[in-house]
Design a protein around this motif. Structure first.
Motif, PDB file in Angstrom:
ATOM      1  N   ALA A 354       0.826  -1.203   0.000  1.00 57.24           N
ATOM      2  CA  ALA A 354       0.000   0.000   0.000  1.00 57.24           C
ATOM      3  C   ALA A 354       0.861   1.254   0.000  1.00 57.24           C
ATOM      4  O   ALA A 354       0.582   2.235  -0.719  1.00 57.24           O
ATOM      5  CB  ALA A 354      -0.927  -0.003   1.220  1.00 57.24           C
ATOM      6  N   LEU A 355       1.959   1.238   0.780  1.00 57.39           N
ATOM      7  CA  LEU A 355       2.844   2.410   0.832  1.00 57.39           C
ATOM      8  C   LEU A 355       3.541   2.622  -0.509  1.00 57.39           C
ATOM      9  O   LEU A 355       3.708   3.769  -0.951  1.00 57.39           O
ATOM     10  CB  LEU A 355       3.876   2.225   1.943  1.00 57.39           C
ATOM     11  N   ASP A 356       3.913   1.540  -1.194  1.00 52.16           N
ATOM     12  CA  ASP A 356       4.534   1.681  -2.512  1.00 52.16           C
ATOM     13  C   ASP A 356       3.578   2.354  -3.493  1.00 52.16           C
ATOM     14  O   ASP A 356       3.990   3.207  -4.299  1.00 52.16           O
ATOM     15  CB  ASP A 356       4.922   0.302  -3.049  1.00 52.16           C
ATOM     16  N   ALA A 357       2.290   1.953  -3.451  1.00 49.56           N
ATOM     17  CA  ALA A 357       1.314   2.566  -4.358  1.00 49.56           C
ATOM     18  C   ALA A 357       1.171   4.061  -4.086  1.00 49.56           C
ATOM     19  O   ALA A 357       1.058   4.869  -5.016  1.00 49.56           O
ATOM     20  CB  ALA A 357      -0.043   1.866  -4.207  1.00 49.56           C
ATOM     21  N   VAL A 358       1.199   4.451  -2.805  1.00 49.75           N
ATOM     22  CA  VAL A 358       1.060   5.863  -2.454  1.00 49.75           C
ATOM     23  C   VAL A 358       2.314   6.651  -2.861  1.00 49.75           C
ATOM     24  O   VAL A 358       2.217   7.767  -3.393  1.00 49.75           O
ATOM     25  CB  VAL A 358       0.784   5.999  -0.942  1.00 49.75           C
ATOM     26  N   THR A 403      -9.779   7.906  -4.066  1.00 52.38           N
ATOM     27  CA  THR A 403      -9.570   6.479  -3.812  1.00 52.38           C
ATOM     28  C   THR A 403     -10.500   5.600  -4.639  1.00 52.38           C
ATOM     29  O   THR A 403     -10.479   4.378  -4.485  1.00 52.38           O
ATOM     30  CB  THR A 403      -9.778   6.169  -2.323  1.00 52.38           C
ATOM     31  N   GLY A 404     -11.323   6.194  -5.493  1.00 52.57           N
ATOM     32  CA  GLY A 404     -12.183   5.407  -6.365  1.00 52.57           C
ATOM     33  C   GLY A 404     -11.392   4.812  -7.521  1.00 52.57           C
ATOM     34  O   GLY A 404     -10.410   5.386  -8.010  1.00 52.57           O
ATOM     35  N   ARG A 405     -11.827   3.660  -7.966  1.00 52.56           N
ATOM     36  CA  ARG A 405     -11.119   2.985  -9.051  1.00 52.56           C
ATOM     37  C   ARG A 405     -11.239   3.769 -10.353  1.00 52.56           C
ATOM     38  O   ARG A 405     -12.320   4.237 -10.701  1.00 52.56           O
ATOM     39  CB  ARG A 405     -11.663   1.572  -9.241  1.00 52.56           C
ATOM     40  N   PHE A 406     -10.108   3.899 -11.030  1.00 49.60           N
ATOM     41  CA  PHE A 406      -9.997   4.554 -12.343  1.00 49.60           C
ATOM     42  C   PHE A 406     -10.312   6.052 -12.288  1.00 49.60           C
ATOM     43  O   PHE A 406     -10.515   6.665 -13.327  1.00 49.60           O
ATOM     44  CB  PHE A 406     -10.911   3.874 -13.378  1.00 49.60           C
ATOM     45  N   GLY A 421      -3.916   3.298  -8.349  1.00 53.67           N
ATOM     46  CA  GLY A 421      -2.933   3.220  -7.267  1.00 53.67           C
ATOM     47  C   GLY A 421      -3.536   3.409  -5.890  1.00 53.67           C
ATOM     48  O   GLY A 421      -3.414   2.545  -5.010  1.00 53.67           O
ATOM     49  N   LEU A 422      -4.206   4.549  -5.669  1.00 49.58           N
ATOM     50  CA  LEU A 422      -4.781   4.816  -4.349  1.00 49.58           C
ATOM     51  C   LEU A 422      -5.930   3.864  -4.040  1.00 49.58           C
ATOM     52  O   LEU A 422      -6.149   3.506  -2.877  1.00 49.58           O
ATOM     53  CB  LEU A 422      -5.257   6.271  -4.281  1.00 49.58           C
ATOM     54  N   GLY A 433      -7.814  -4.048   8.523  1.00 52.56           N
ATOM     55  CA  GLY A 433      -8.543  -3.157   9.415  1.00 52.56           C
ATOM     56  C   GLY A 433      -8.087  -1.721   9.381  1.00 52.56           C
ATOM     57  O   GLY A 433      -8.405  -0.945  10.288  1.00 52.56           O
ATOM     58  N   GLY A 434      -7.336  -1.326   8.350  1.00 52.30           N
ATOM     59  CA  GLY A 434      -6.871   0.044   8.245  1.00 52.30           C
ATOM     60  C   GLY A 434      -7.696   0.841   7.257  1.00 52.30           C
ATOM     61  O   GLY A 434      -8.733   0.403   6.776  1.00 52.30           O
ATOM     62  N   ALA A 435      -7.209   2.032   6.946  1.00 51.32           N
ATOM     63  CA  ALA A 435      -7.916   2.907   6.016  1.00 51.32           C
ATOM     64  C   ALA A 435      -6.924   3.882   5.399  1.00 51.32           C
ATOM     65  O   ALA A 435      -5.844   4.147   5.952  1.00 51.32           O
ATOM     66  CB  ALA A 435      -9.034   3.670   6.719  1.00 51.32           C
ATOM     67  N   LEU A 436      -7.309   4.395   4.226  1.00 53.14           N
ATOM     68  CA  LEU A 436      -6.479   5.374   3.522  1.00 53.14           C
ATOM     69  C   LEU A 436      -7.239   6.689   3.461  1.00 53.14           C
ATOM     70  O   LEU A 436      -8.403   6.724   3.071  1.00 53.14           O
ATOM     71  CB  LEU A 436      -6.169   4.878   2.095  1.00 53.14           C
ATOM     72  N   THR A 437      -6.576   7.772   3.876  1.00 48.26           N
ATOM     73  CA  THR A 437      -7.199   9.098   3.818  1.00 48.26           C
ATOM     74  C   THR A 437      -6.383  10.000   2.902  1.00 48.26           C
ATOM     75  O   THR A 437      -5.147   9.939   2.884  1.00 48.26           O
ATOM     76  CB  THR A 437      -7.301   9.728   5.213  1.00 48.26           C
ATOM     77  N   VAL A 438      -7.106  10.826   2.151  1.00 47.93           N
ATOM     78  CA  VAL A 438      -6.472  11.765   1.221  1.00 47.93           C
ATOM     79  C   VAL A 438      -6.980  13.158   1.568  1.00 47.93           C
ATOM     80  O   VAL A 438      -8.189  13.378   1.660  1.00 47.93           O
ATOM     81  CB  VAL A 438      -6.822  11.418  -0.247  1.00 47.93           C
TER      82      VAL A 438
END
Length: 458
Positions: A354-358, A403-406, A421-422, A433-438
Motif C-alpha cells: 500500500a505504501l509503494d502505491a502511495v 480512492t475510487g477505481r480509475f 494506485g490509491l 482493518g486500516g484505512a487510507l485518507t487523502v
C-alpha cells in the motif's frame, strides 16, 4: 415483514367479519322484536272485539272467561278498562295497581289514541312494556284493553341469535387467521430463503442457491434470476481466482531466475556493491512475499494476513530508500519525517504494498526538483504513515473521490497511469482493518495517510 403482512391482511378481514356479524345480529334482533310485537298487536285486536261486545251487553262474564283461559295458555295478562279508567274485566286475577307508565297508556287509549310499538333501548333488547288499545263503538270510545306479554321468550331468542352469530364470527375469524398465516408463509418463505442464500454468498459460500418451485410466480421468477446471477458471479470469481493463480505462479519462475542471476552477478562484484546487492535481494524477497499473499488470496477467496509486530518507522524508511533512485531521476528528494519508532501489529507485506502505491502516486505528480516527506506517527489510538508531496494537489471534492477505481483528475489526464494506485492501497489496508485518507495540504500539495490500529503486541 411477516408481522406487517399479517396485519395488512388480518385487520381488514376481522373488521369485515365484525361488521357483517353486527349487521346480522342487528337484523336478527329486529326480526324477533317485530315478530313479538306483531303477535302482541294481534292479541290486542282480538280482545278489543270481544271487549266491545262485552261492554255493549254490560256483562263481563264472557270476557273474564276468555282472559282467564288466555292467561293459562299463553301466560299473557289482559285487562279491560271502562270509559272511566276503572278495571272492568281481568279474569280471576286481582287487579294490581297500575304503574305510572301503564296508567298513561290507558289514559291515552281512552282518549282515542291507538297503540304504538315501543322503541327498544338497545337493538338486542325487547322493551318490557304493555300495549293499550281503545275500544270504539260507532266512533265513540267506550273503554280500553291492555295486553302485557312476557318478554323473556323474545329476549332469550335474541340472546340465542347473538350467541350463534358470535360463534360463527369467531370460527370465521379463526379460519381467517389460519389462512392469513399460511398465505404469509407461502409468500415470505421464498424471501427468507433468498435472504439466507445472500448471507451465505456474503460469507463466501458461492454454491448457495434457492429453490425455484415455491411461492408466487413473481417470487419464483425472482429466484430464477437470483440463481442465474449467483452462477454468473461464481463463474467470474472462479475466472479471477484462476487468473490470479496462473499469474502469480507464472511470475514465480522469472522472479526466481532473476534472483539467481543477481546472486550470480554478485559473486563478481566488489565489496562496494554489497549494499546495492542486498537491497536487490530484499526487493526480490518482498516480491516473493507479495506473490505468496496473492496465491493465498486466490486459493481461499480471502487471505489470512500473517500479523506480526512491525516498526512502521523502519518500514517507511526502507521503502523511502527503495524509491530514492526512481525519484532522483527527476530530481525529487525523499525526506524522512515523524517519530523514530512506531510499533504496530499488522501485515508487513500489505502495508509495504500500500505504501509503494502511495509513494508511486506522489512521485508521479510531484514537480521536478520537488520533495516528498515520508514518515510514521502515533496519534491517539491509531498509527499513521504519511506521504506528503508538493504537487498540484486536489480540491476537497477531488480528494474524497481520489480512492475510487480509475478516478483521475481532469488536470492530470495527460499523465500516464490508470487511476488504480490509491484504490488498490485503500483495498489493501481494509484487509488489515486500516484505512487510507487523502487530504489537501495547507500550503499546497497532498497528504495521503495510511491509518492503522495502534496494536503494539501480537
Amino acid at each position: 415483514m411477516r408481522r406487517r403482512l399479517v396485519i395488512v391482511f388480518l385487520v381488514p378481514l376481522v373488521a369485515i367479519l365484525i361488521a357483517l356479524g353486527g349487521a346480522a345480529g342487528w337484523s336478527a334482533a329486529g326480526s324477533v322484536r317485530q315478530s313479538f310485537y306483531t303477535q302482541q298487536l294481534g292479541d290486542l285486536g282480538y280482545f278489543v272485539t270481544s271487549a266491545r261486545q262485552a261492554l255493549r251487553s254490560g256483562s263481563a262474564t264472557v270476557i273474564d272467561a276468555e282472559v282467564t283461559r288466555f292467561r293459562e295458555v299463553y301466560d299473557i295478562d289482559v285487562t279491560v278498562f271502562d270509559l272511566g279508567g276503572g278495571v272492568w274485566a281481568s279474569g280471576d286475577q286481582d287487579a294490581a295497581a297500575l304503574t305510572e307508565e301503564d296508567a298513561e297508556r290507558v289514559r291515552l287509549a281512552l282518549s282515542g289514541r291507538r297503540a304504538e310499538q315501543p322503541a327498544a333501548v338497545y337493538p338486542w333488547s325487547v322493551a318490557d312494556a304493555a300495549l293499550a288499545e281503545p275500544v270504539f263503538d260507532d266512533g265513540d270510545v267506550i273503554g280500553a284493553v291492555m295486553v302485557a306479554g312476557d318478554v323473556e321468550a323474545p329476549r332469550a331468542a335474541i340472546l340465542q341469535q347473538i350467541l350463534v352469530i358470535s360463534a360463527i364470527a369467531l370460527v370465521l375469524i379463526a379460519l381467517g387467521v389460519l389462512l392469513v398465516f399460511r398465505l404469509a408463509r407461502w409468500v415470505l418463505s421464498p424471501v427468507g430463503r433468498l435472504d439466507e442464500a445472500m448471507v451465505a454468498i456474503e460469507r463466501g459460500e458461492m454454491d448457495a442457491r434457492v429453490a425455484e418451485d415455491a411461492g408466487p410466480p413473481e417470487l419464483r421468477r425472482m429466484a430464477r434470476v437470483f440463481n442465474g446471477m449467483a452462477d454468473e458471479i461464481e463463474r467470474v470469481m472462479t475466472r479471477q481466482q484462476e487468473f490470479a493463480l496462473n499469474a502469480s505462479h507464472e511470475l514465480r519462475n522469472p522472479l526466481n531466475a532473476l534472483l539467481l542471476r543477481v546472486e550470480h552477478l554478485a559473486t563478481g562484484l566488489g565489496t562496494e556493491w554489497r549494499e546495492d546487492v542486498e537491497e536487490t535481494r530484499e526487493e526480490g524477497r518482498r516480491m516473493t512475499r507479495i506473490l505468496e499473499t496473492l496465491l493465498g488470496l486466490a486459493r481461499g477467496g480471502r487471505g489470512d494476513s500473517p500479523m506480526s509486530a512491525v516498526d512502521l518507522s523502519t518500514l517507511a524508511a526502507r521503502r523511502r530508500d527503495a524509491w530514492r533512485d526512481v525519484a532522483g531521476n527527476r530530481g525529487i528528494v525523499l525526506i524522512g519525517s515523524g517519530e523514530t519508532s512506531v510499533m504496530s501489529v499488522t501485515d508487513r507485506t500489505i502495508v509495504e504494498s500500500a505504501l509503494d502505491a502511495v509513494i508511486d502516486n506522489a512521485v508521479k505528480f510531484s514537480p521536478d526538483g520537488g520533495q516528498i516527506e515520508i514518515g510514521a506517527h502515533r496519534e491517539g489510538g491509531a498509527c499513521r504513515i504519511t506521504v506528503r508531496d508538493h504537487g498540484p494537489g486536489l480540491s476537497e471534492e477531488q480528494a474524497a473521490a481520489a480512492t475510487g477505481r480509475f478516478w483521475r483528475s481532469a488536470e492530470n489526464e495527460d499523465t500516464p497511469g490508470t487511476g488504480l494506485g490509491l484504490a488498490i492501497a485503500s483495498d489493501l489496508l481494509e484487509t488489515v482493518g486500516g484505512a487510507l485518507t487523502v487530504a489537501a495540504a495547507a500550503d499546497g500539495g497532498l497528504v495521503v495517510a495510511l491509518q492503522l490500529h495502534d496494536r503494539t503486541t501480537p
